[in-house]
Design an enzyme around this catalytic site. Structure first.
Site, PDB file in Angstrom:
ATOM      1  N   THR A  33       1.314  11.275 -25.576  1.00 61.46           N
ATOM      2  CA  THR A  33       1.667  10.054 -26.297  1.00 61.46           C
ATOM      3  C   THR A  33       2.936  10.233 -27.135  1.00 61.46           C
ATOM      4  O   THR A  33       3.783   9.328 -27.152  1.00 61.46           O
ATOM      5  CB  THR A  33       0.480   9.569 -27.144  1.00 61.46           C
ATOM      6  N   GLU A  41      11.796   5.058 -27.787  1.00 63.18           N
ATOM      7  CA  GLU A  41      12.928   5.115 -28.713  1.00 63.18           C
ATOM      8  C   GLU A  41      14.242   5.334 -27.968  1.00 63.18           C
ATOM      9  O   GLU A  41      15.250   4.696 -28.270  1.00 63.18           O
ATOM     10  CB  GLU A  41      12.715   6.208 -29.754  1.00 63.18           C
ATOM     11  N   HIS A  67      -0.819   3.321 -25.351  1.00 64.71           N
ATOM     12  CA  HIS A  67      -0.719   4.242 -24.217  1.00 64.71           C
ATOM     13  C   HIS A  67      -1.991   4.037 -23.415  1.00 64.71           C
ATOM     14  O   HIS A  67      -3.053   4.502 -23.799  1.00 64.71           O
ATOM     15  CB  HIS A  67      -0.597   5.678 -24.733  1.00 64.71           C
TER      16      HIS A  67
END
Length: 130
Positions: A33, A41, A67
């Site tokens: 994750t 990002e 996720h």
């Protein structure tokens, strides 16, 4: 010019180095994750970087991440992001992630436009004795 609708992508192949077991976020040999968060990002900052003034960049300030499915070593995870809002220096993105077998996550990510040198100076000042 920063306007909603700017799109970006980033991808990464799952290796032993970015698994949950290697990154300390779990015990399994699946995409971690924290690695998924870094992929979001990356896609977001790279999508707007060409539109920023020289000497400016963006920093992440908020990430809401789901996720939803595991990805094993060997597959590639791809993130597609869209800039959905520009409010002064605050940029908001929506992202979807998939691994070739289907969706693996969704995210809403906020970034702020900063002056790189000034921001780095502020961070470095924390190392000075007070």
């Amino acid at each position: 010019m920063l306007t909603p609708g700017i799109k970006g992508t980033a991808s990464v192949t799952v290796t032993a180095a970015n698994t949950a077991a290697a990154m300390g976020s779990g015990e399994l040999e699946v995409f971690a994750t924290p690695a998924l968060a870094a992929l979001v990002e990356q896609a977001c900052w790279q999508s707007v970087a060409p539109e920023l003034d020289p000497g400016c960049g963006t920093v992440g300030s908020r990430l809401e991440l789901d996720h939803t499915a595991p990805t094993p070593v060997g597959l590639t995870v791809r993130c597609r992001c869209t800039l959905t809002a520009v409010e002064g220096r605050k940029l908001t993105f929506e992202a979807v992630m998939e691994d070739g077998c289907g969706p693996v996550g969704r995210a809403v990510h906020e970034r702020f436009i900063i002056q790189n040198e000034r921001f780095q100076h502020k961070a470095d000042a924390k190392k000075q004795p007070q």
